[in-house]
Design a protein around this motif. Structure first.
Motif, PDB file in Angstrom:
ATOM      1  N   LEU A  57      78.978 -36.986  18.099  1.00 52.49           N
ATOM      2  CA  LEU A  57      77.718 -36.435  18.585  1.00 52.49           C
ATOM      3  C   LEU A  57      77.928 -35.761  19.882  1.00 52.49           C
ATOM      4  CD1 LEU A  57      75.229 -39.060  17.625  1.00 52.49           C
ATOM      5  CD2 LEU A  57      75.868 -36.995  16.533  1.00 52.49           C
ATOM      6  N   ALA A  58      78.914 -34.719  20.138  1.00 54.55           N
ATOM      7  CA  ALA A  58      79.334 -34.038  21.384  1.00 54.55           C
ATOM      8  C   ALA A  58      78.276 -33.313  21.483  1.00 54.55           C
ATOM      9  CB  ALA A  58      80.801 -33.389  21.369  1.00 54.55           C
ATOM     10  N   GLN A  59      77.713 -33.039  23.105  1.00 48.76           N
ATOM     11  CA  GLN A  59      76.698 -32.495  23.593  1.00 48.76           C
ATOM     12  C   GLN A  59      77.305 -31.364  24.497  1.00 48.76           C
ATOM     13  OE1 GLN A  59      73.105 -32.527  22.913  1.00 48.76           O
ATOM     14  NE2 GLN A  59      73.494 -34.106  21.311  1.00 48.76           N
ATOM     15  N   SER A  60      77.500 -30.244  24.223  1.00 46.91           N
ATOM     16  CA  SER A  60      78.425 -29.606  25.049  1.00 46.91           C
ATOM     17  C   SER A  60      77.813 -29.209  26.473  1.00 46.91           C
ATOM     18  CB  SER A  60      78.606 -28.025  24.270  1.00 46.91           C
ATOM     19  OG  SER A  60      77.288 -27.198  24.016  1.00 46.91           O
ATOM     20  N   THR A  61      78.472 -28.668  27.438  1.00 44.99           N
ATOM     21  CA  THR A  61      78.196 -28.707  28.839  1.00 44.99           C
ATOM     22  C   THR A  61      78.026 -27.274  29.113  1.00 44.99           C
ATOM     23  OG1 THR A  61      78.792 -30.672  29.463  1.00 44.99           O
ATOM     24  CG2 THR A  61      78.364 -29.114  31.191  1.00 44.99           C
ATOM     25  N   ARG A  62      77.082 -26.572  29.754  1.00 45.71           N
ATOM     26  CA  ARG A  62      76.956 -25.259  30.144  1.00 45.71           C
ATOM     27  C   ARG A  62      76.975 -25.100  31.700  1.00 45.71           C
ATOM     28  NH1 ARG A  62      72.104 -26.241  27.931  1.00 45.71           N
ATOM     29  NH2 ARG A  62      70.868 -25.769  29.822  1.00 45.71           N
ATOM     30  N   THR A 115      75.360 -22.352  41.195  1.00 38.94           N
ATOM     31  CA  THR A 115      75.840 -22.926  40.060  1.00 38.94           C
ATOM     32  C   THR A 115      74.560 -23.524  39.409  1.00 38.94           C
ATOM     33  OG1 THR A 115      77.984 -23.052  40.830  1.00 38.94           O
ATOM     34  CG2 THR A 115      77.453 -24.302  39.025  1.00 38.94           C
ATOM     35  N   LEU A 116      74.618 -23.523  38.055  1.00 40.21           N
ATOM     36  CA  LEU A 116      73.613 -24.064  37.217  1.00 40.21           C
ATOM     37  C   LEU A 116      74.494 -24.903  36.226  1.00 40.21           C
ATOM     38  CD1 LEU A 116      70.772 -21.314  36.099  1.00 40.21           C
ATOM     39  CD2 LEU A 116      70.947 -23.098  38.016  1.00 40.21           C
ATOM     40  N   VAL A 117      74.309 -26.251  36.143  1.00 37.47           N
ATOM     41  CA  VAL A 117      74.877 -27.043  34.909  1.00 37.47           C
ATOM     42  C   VAL A 117      73.747 -27.357  34.177  1.00 37.47           C
ATOM     43  CG1 VAL A 117      76.247 -29.109  34.465  1.00 37.47           C
ATOM     44  CG2 VAL A 117      76.645 -27.713  36.704  1.00 37.47           C
ATOM     45  N   ASN A 118      73.910 -26.963  32.782  1.00 35.40           N
ATOM     46  CA  ASN A 118      73.016 -27.259  32.006  1.00 35.40           C
ATOM     47  C   ASN A 118      71.424 -26.782  32.188  1.00 35.40           C
ATOM     48  OD1 ASN A 118      74.674 -28.345  29.969  1.00 35.40           O
ATOM     49  ND2 ASN A 118      74.534 -30.188  30.920  1.00 35.40           N
ATOM     50  N   ALA A 168      76.282 -28.727  42.271  1.00 31.47           N
ATOM     51  CA  ALA A 168      77.477 -28.637  42.942  1.00 31.47           C
ATOM     52  C   ALA A 168      78.393 -29.809  42.423  1.00 31.47           C
ATOM     53  CB  ALA A 168      77.307 -28.691  44.457  1.00 31.47           C
ATOM     54  N   SER A 169      78.257 -30.407  41.251  1.00 29.61           N
ATOM     55  CA  SER A 169      79.163 -31.515  40.824  1.00 29.61           C
ATOM     56  C   SER A 169      79.230 -31.437  39.332  1.00 29.61           C
ATOM     57  CB  SER A 169      78.861 -32.691  41.368  1.00 29.61           C
ATOM     58  OG  SER A 169      77.657 -33.115  41.096  1.00 29.61           O
ATOM     59  N   LEU A 170      80.052 -32.171  38.774  1.00 29.02           N
ATOM     60  CA  LEU A 170      80.174 -32.377  37.404  1.00 29.02           C
ATOM     61  C   LEU A 170      80.442 -33.633  36.819  1.00 29.02           C
ATOM     62  CD1 LEU A 170      80.091 -30.358  34.614  1.00 29.02           C
ATOM     63  CD2 LEU A 170      82.548 -30.401  34.763  1.00 29.02           C
TER      64      LEU A 170
END
Length: 270
Positions: A102-107, A7-10, A15-17
């Motif tokens: 100023l929401a920054q989306s999470t990928r 998993t890639l987050v940003n 392995a967590s969010l």
């Protein structure tokens, strides 16, 4: 983290969010699930276009295509990965529904092993759960999928591959994880999704191909009785391709060639 579960987050292995991510707190986001083969992403242009449209509909910042594709390819290039899931959330915020200015989306991009193949002829059933109308969300593959989760919990029989859903007005919408087509008097028809349901990429590709071949699909409200009287019933999504419904509870259908036609149309252009 090579292989299953990468998993890639940003863009970073994770392995967590963040527990304050609005995707976790409110289901505030969208997702796509696509097939992958040795780093090649199936129908990428269509998948990204749909993801972008869904983000726009919810007012979520959509990542740039090149950035997101590079992350999806990175995940898809790992051993045993046959499915890539992309989740875009609105990002983190303080407690409460109000959207931050100023929401920054999470990928979130995750790889999974390829799903086992299933016979092209499947058995399905009716679901008791009825989908609620919400035109503002209709067609969007958003993260609020509790209706699908509850509908899928209605059966455990491994021989039943899918459940068919109706809305609160009795209109047939599709499957818990698939879009539906039926054949009536030699014409293809698919349910109207203006009130609820997900307008998937496989459905979109079939609609587009049918138009190219001079066989435009009629989009209409369908009731249960009309579906049961159909000459053929077919289901589709980006992972299963096209399934021919062989049996719906006590109603059975022989193969009349439409499944092969839709499979060809679905994969005609890449």
């Amino acid at each position: 983290m090579k292989g299953e579960g990468l998993t890639l987050v940003n863009g970073e292995p994770a392995a967590s969010l963040n527990v304050m991510d609005r995707g976790l707190q409110y289901g505030d986001g969208i997702f796509r699930t696509l097939k992958a083969d040795s780093g090649q992403l199936r129908w990428w242009k269509d998948q990204y276009q749909k993801l972008s449209e869904d983000c726009q509909a919810l007012g979520i910042h959509c990542p740039e295509e090149d950035l997101l594709k590079s992350e999806a390819v990175r995940v898809a290039s790992n051993d045993n990965v046959g499915v890539v899931k992309i989740v875009i959330t609105r990002g983190t915020s303080a407690r409460g529904y109000k959207i931050p200015e100023l929401a920054q989306s999470t990928r979130i991009v995750t790889g999974f092993p390829g799903a086992p193949s299933i016979s092209n002829q499947v058995e399905v059933r009716w679901c008791k759960l009825k989908l609620a109308h919400q035109p503002r969300l209709a067609g969007i593959k958003h993260l609020n999928r509790l209706e699908n989760v509850l509908a899928r919990s209605e059966w455990n029989d491994p021989d039943i591959c899918e459940g068919l859903l109706q809305d609160e007005s009795g209109h047939v919408i599709g499957g818990t994880m698939s879009n539906l087509f039926m054949v009536e008097q030699g014409k293809l028809i698919t349910p109207d999704l203006s009130g609820c349901g997900v307008a998937g990429v496989a459905r979109q590709r079939i609609l587009r191909a049918a138009m190219r071949h001079g066989r435009p699909v009629q989009i209409e409200h369908l009731d249960r009785e009309r579906l049961l009287a159909a000459e053929q019933v077919l289901l589709c999504n980006s992972l299963i391709g096209v399934w021919r419904v062989g049996r719906l509870e006590t109603r059975g259908w022989p193969d009349n060639g439409w499944a092969d036609k839709l499979k060809f149309w679905l994969n005609e252009d890449h």
